[in-house]
Design an enzyme around this catalytic site. Structure first.
Site, short mmCIF file in Angstrom:
data_model
loop_
_atom_site.label_atom_id
_atom_site.label_comp_id
_atom_site.label_asym_id
_atom_site.label_seq_id
_atom_site.Cartn_x
_atom_site.Cartn_y
_atom_site.Cartn_z
N LYS A 77 -71.65 -9.80 39.46
CA LYS A 77 -73.04 -10.07 39.90
C LYS A 77 -74.00 -9.08 39.24
O LYS A 77 -75.11 -9.44 38.84
CB LYS A 77 -73.16 -9.98 41.43
N THR A 114 -77.07 -9.95 45.17
CA THR A 114 -76.49 -9.39 46.39
C THR A 114 -76.68 -7.88 46.46
O THR A 114 -76.75 -7.21 45.43
CB THR A 114 -74.97 -9.70 46.42
N ASP A 115 -76.70 -7.35 47.67
CA ASP A 115 -76.80 -5.89 47.82
C ASP A 115 -75.55 -5.18 47.31
O ASP A 115 -75.56 -3.97 47.09
CB ASP A 115 -77.08 -5.51 49.28
N GLU A 116 -74.45 -5.95 47.13
CA GLU A 116 -73.20 -5.30 46.69
C GLU A 116 -73.32 -4.71 45.30
O GLU A 116 -72.50 -3.86 44.92
CB GLU A 116 -72.05 -6.30 46.73
N TYR A 163 -66.03 -8.75 41.91
CA TYR A 163 -67.14 -9.64 42.31
C TYR A 163 -68.49 -8.98 42.08
O TYR A 163 -69.37 -9.53 41.40
CB TYR A 163 -67.00 -10.04 43.79
P1 NAD Z 1 -70.28 -20.06 48.34
O1 NAD Z 1 -69.00 -19.54 47.78
O2 NAD Z 1 -70.31 -20.59 49.73
O3 NAD Z 1 -70.84 -21.23 47.40
C1 NAD Z 1 -70.81 -21.16 46.01
C2 NAD Z 1 -71.13 -22.55 45.46
O4 NAD Z 1 -71.15 -22.46 44.02
C3 NAD Z 1 -70.07 -23.61 45.81
O5 NAD Z 1 -70.70 -24.79 46.24
C4 NAD Z 1 -69.33 -23.85 44.50
O6 NAD Z 1 -68.82 -25.16 44.37
C5 NAD Z 1 -70.44 -23.57 43.48
N1 NAD Z 1 -69.92 -23.20 42.16
C6 NAD Z 1 -68.99 -22.24 41.88
N2 NAD Z 1 -68.78 -22.20 40.55
C7 NAD Z 1 -69.62 -23.10 39.97
C8 NAD Z 1 -69.90 -23.48 38.63
N3 NAD Z 1 -69.24 -22.92 37.59
N4 NAD Z 1 -70.83 -24.42 38.39
C9 NAD Z 1 -71.50 -25.00 39.44
N5 NAD Z 1 -71.27 -24.69 40.73
C10 NAD Z 1 -70.35 -23.74 41.00
O7 NAD Z 1 -71.32 -18.89 48.13
P2 NAD Z 1 -72.52 -18.41 49.08
O8 NAD Z 1 -71.99 -17.49 50.10
O9 NAD Z 1 -73.32 -19.60 49.48
O10 NAD Z 1 -73.35 -17.52 48.05
C11 NAD Z 1 -74.35 -18.11 47.22
C12 NAD Z 1 -74.96 -17.04 46.34
O11 NAD Z 1 -75.54 -16.03 47.15
C13 NAD Z 1 -73.94 -16.34 45.43
O12 NAD Z 1 -74.53 -16.13 44.18
C14 NAD Z 1 -73.68 -15.01 46.14
O13 NAD Z 1 -73.34 -14.00 45.21
C15 NAD Z 1 -75.02 -14.76 46.79
N6 NAD Z 1 -75.01 -13.96 48.04
C16 NAD Z 1 -74.17 -14.29 49.07
C17 NAD Z 1 -74.23 -13.59 50.28
C18 NAD Z 1 -73.34 -13.92 51.44
O14 NAD Z 1 -73.35 -13.20 52.44
N7 NAD Z 1 -72.59 -15.02 51.41
C19 NAD Z 1 -75.15 -12.54 50.41
C20 NAD Z 1 -75.99 -12.21 49.33
C21 NAD Z 1 -75.91 -12.96 48.16
O1 DAU Z 2 -73.36 -8.04 51.17
C1 DAU Z 2 -73.45 -9.31 50.59
C2 DAU Z 2 -72.08 -9.87 50.36
O2 DAU Z 2 -71.55 -10.17 51.64
C3 DAU Z 2 -72.08 -11.10 49.46
O3 DAU Z 2 -72.52 -10.74 48.17
C4 DAU Z 2 -70.68 -11.71 49.37
O4 DAU Z 2 -70.75 -12.93 48.64
C5 DAU Z 2 -70.20 -12.00 50.78
O5 DAU Z 2 -68.87 -12.48 50.72
C6 DAU Z 2 -70.25 -10.73 51.64
O6 DAU Z 2 -69.28 -9.75 51.16
P1 DAU Z 2 -68.36 -8.90 52.16
O7 DAU Z 2 -67.16 -8.49 51.42
O8 DAU Z 2 -69.17 -7.88 52.86
O9 DAU Z 2 -68.04 -10.08 53.23
P2 DAU Z 2 -66.67 -10.45 54.01
O10 DAU Z 2 -67.05 -11.47 55.03
O11 DAU Z 2 -65.56 -10.77 53.07
O12 DAU Z 2 -66.32 -9.09 54.76
C7 DAU Z 2 -67.23 -8.47 55.68
C8 DAU Z 2 -66.58 -7.18 56.16
O13 DAU Z 2 -65.43 -7.51 56.97
C9 DAU Z 2 -66.02 -6.32 55.03
O14 DAU Z 2 -66.22 -4.95 55.35
C10 DAU Z 2 -64.54 -6.65 54.98
C11 DAU Z 2 -64.22 -6.96 56.44
N1 DAU Z 2 -63.16 -7.99 56.64
C12 DAU Z 2 -63.28 -9.18 56.00
C13 DAU Z 2 -62.32 -10.16 56.17
C14 DAU Z 2 -62.44 -11.48 55.44
C15 DAU Z 2 -62.11 -7.73 57.51
O15 DAU Z 2 -62.02 -6.64 58.11
N2 DAU Z 2 -61.19 -8.72 57.69
C16 DAU Z 2 -61.21 -9.90 57.03
O16 DAU Z 2 -60.29 -10.75 57.22
#
Ligand code: NAD
Ligand code: DAU
Length: 358
Positions: free
Chosen positions: A167, A138-140, A163
């Site tokens: 990562k 992730t970019d985070e 988190y």
């Molecule tokens: P998500 O939370 O929707 O899904 C995570 C999945 O992992 C779930 O199906 C969960 O059951 C499974 N899981 C958790 N712990 C486990 C374990 N110990 N063994 C096997 N399975 C397990 O997450 P997402 O948003 O789909 O993100 C997927 C990946 O992409 C993550 O690694 C996250 O860091 C990365 N990522 C997410 C975003 C975003 O915007 N959501 C952006 C960039 C990178």
């Molecule tokens: O940038 C990649 C990341 O994006 C991934 O690695 C993470 O898994 C994914 O959860 C996401 O992280 P963020 O923290 O950016 O996503 P979130 O949707 O939780 O929040 C997006 C923005 O909105 C953040 O600045 C916090 C704000 N927010 C979020 C929630 C849930 C609010 O203002 N209100 C809210 O209730």
């Protein structure tokens, strides 16, 4: 450099989650004859409904289990003759990592180490010239930007939340397996994703869910934090290209050059839903509630995706206008899915996370 052979027997971890499920759908559709084994623990974020339509596909197998279970991972790698691991499984929500960091270290750091170690043994056990391990990061991990500038692959890691620290720790282990053992690893770092099957703890589906129910829309702090949004299918496509054509040892940033202040996203989703739900203009904006900020809230993310564009020719295919409209329509058309995933434990999470805020 082109991979010596194209991976076709994939172990996908976390494939019942948001991005993993979208990846499996698109990979199987685009690669007939290839096979996907999905290893997922089915935590609160994993949902087999996300994979509806492919359960009966002979090219697909689901295994419920933990990435930290070394014996299980070793068996799957061997019995399925896996030639690529695509590692999505993680605890993925920043707010949950603030209230309970331990599981983030257990899954994201220790779990990744087990997966890496079993992958290394599998890769070394016999000649597997095309073997690949792809870390979905992730970019985070880069921390927070000020008003200008972008994250490049050379930006130092400076994670700020439990988190993102977990990562970043995993990313360094992946790097170490390449430097130490020469393992063919790849790392992708993507910006915020949106699209179908995202759990409604994340901003966009949470907004849609609350607007439909006429509940307050919690905006953290001053709402001026910036995120760089990419449609999940564009992310899935980028991962496939990195997997097939990325040079081992490389990191690729993925992003769509699509920065939005949170408050502007909130207003946009409100307005699009006024129209769709037949409400008066501005009615949904009345639900916006500014709440206490997230501790350590990163101010701005913005990805420089020049490398993946130049090296692999990847480009996002969704405009944000189309992507956000389709996403809203998907959630409206899939209220049963929303009701399923927000029943039970979600309600407890919501009241402990937002109870005092709204
Ligand atoms: P998500 O939370 O929707 O899904 C995570 C999945 O992992 C779930 O199906 C969960 O059951 C499974 N899981 C958790 N712990 C486990 C374990 N110990 N063994 C096997 N399975 C397990 O997450 P997402 O948003 O789909 O993100 C997927 C990946 O992409 C993550 O690694 C996250 O860091 C990365 N990522 C997410 C975003 C975003 O915007 N959501 C952006 C960039 C990178
Ligand atoms: O940038 C990649 C990341 O994006 C991934 O690695 C993470 O898994 C994914 O959860 C996401 O992280 P963020 O923290 O950016 O996503 P979130 O949707 O939780 O929040 C997006 C923005 O909105 C953040 O600045 C916090 C704000 N927010 C979020 C929630 C849930 C609010 O203002 N209100 C809210 O209730």
């Amino acid at each position: 450099m082109t991979a010596p052979s194209t991976p076709c027997a994939l172990l996908v971890t976390g494939g019942a989650g948001f991005i993993g499920a979208n990846f499996i759908h698109s990979f199987l559709a685009a690669n007939p004859g290839c096979r996907v084994v999905n290893l997922d623990l089915l935590t609160y974020a994993g949902n087999l409904e996300n994979l509806k339509g492919i359960e009966g596909n002979p090219s697909y197998r689901f295994v419920r289990g933990n990435i930290g279970d070394a014996a299980l991972v070793a068996n799957l790698l061997k019995e399925e003759s896996i030639d690529a691991v695509v590692h999505f499984a993680a605890e993925s929500h920043v707010d949950r990592s603030i209230s309970g960091p331990e599981i983030f270290i257990r899954t994201n750091v220790l779990g990744t180490q087990v997966l890496l170690e079993e992958s290394r043994k599998h890769w070394q056990s016999e000649a597997r010239p095309g073997f690949r391990y792809l870390q979905v990061s992730t970019d985070e991990v880069y921390g927070s930007l000020g008003a200008t500038g972008f994250f490049t692959e050379e930006t130092p890691l400076a994670a700020n939340s439990p988190y993102s620290a977990s990562k970043a720790g995993a990313d360094l282990l992946v790097r170490a397996y390449h430097e130490t053992y020469g393992m063919p690893v790849l790392t992708t770092r993507c910006s915020n994703n949106y699209g179908p099957y995202q759990f409604p703890e994340k901003l966009i589906p949470l907004l849609i869910h609350n607007i439909v129910a006429r509940k307050p829309l919690p905006v953290y702090g001053d709402g001026q934090n910036v995120r760089d949004w990419l449609h999940v299918r564009d992310h899935a496509e980028a991962i496939e290209q990195v997997l097939k054509r990325g040079e081992p040892g490389q990191v690729f940033n993925i992003g769509g050059n699509n920065e939005w202040k949170n408050i502007d996203i909130v207003n946009l989703v409100c307005d699009l839903l006024d129209e769709r739900l037949g409400r008066a203009d501005g009615e949904n904006r009345g639900l916006i509630t500014f709440v206490k900020d997230r501790p350590g809230h990163d101010r701005r993310y913005a990805i420089d995706a020049a490398k993946i564009r130049a090296v692999l020719g990847w480009e996002p295919s969704y405009t944000f206008e189309r992507g956000i409209a389709e996403t809203i329509d998907w959630y409206l058309a899939n209220q049963e899915w929303v009701a399923d995933v927000t029943s039970g434990a979600y309600r407890d999470y919501y009241s402990s996370q937002y109870g005092e805020r709204v």
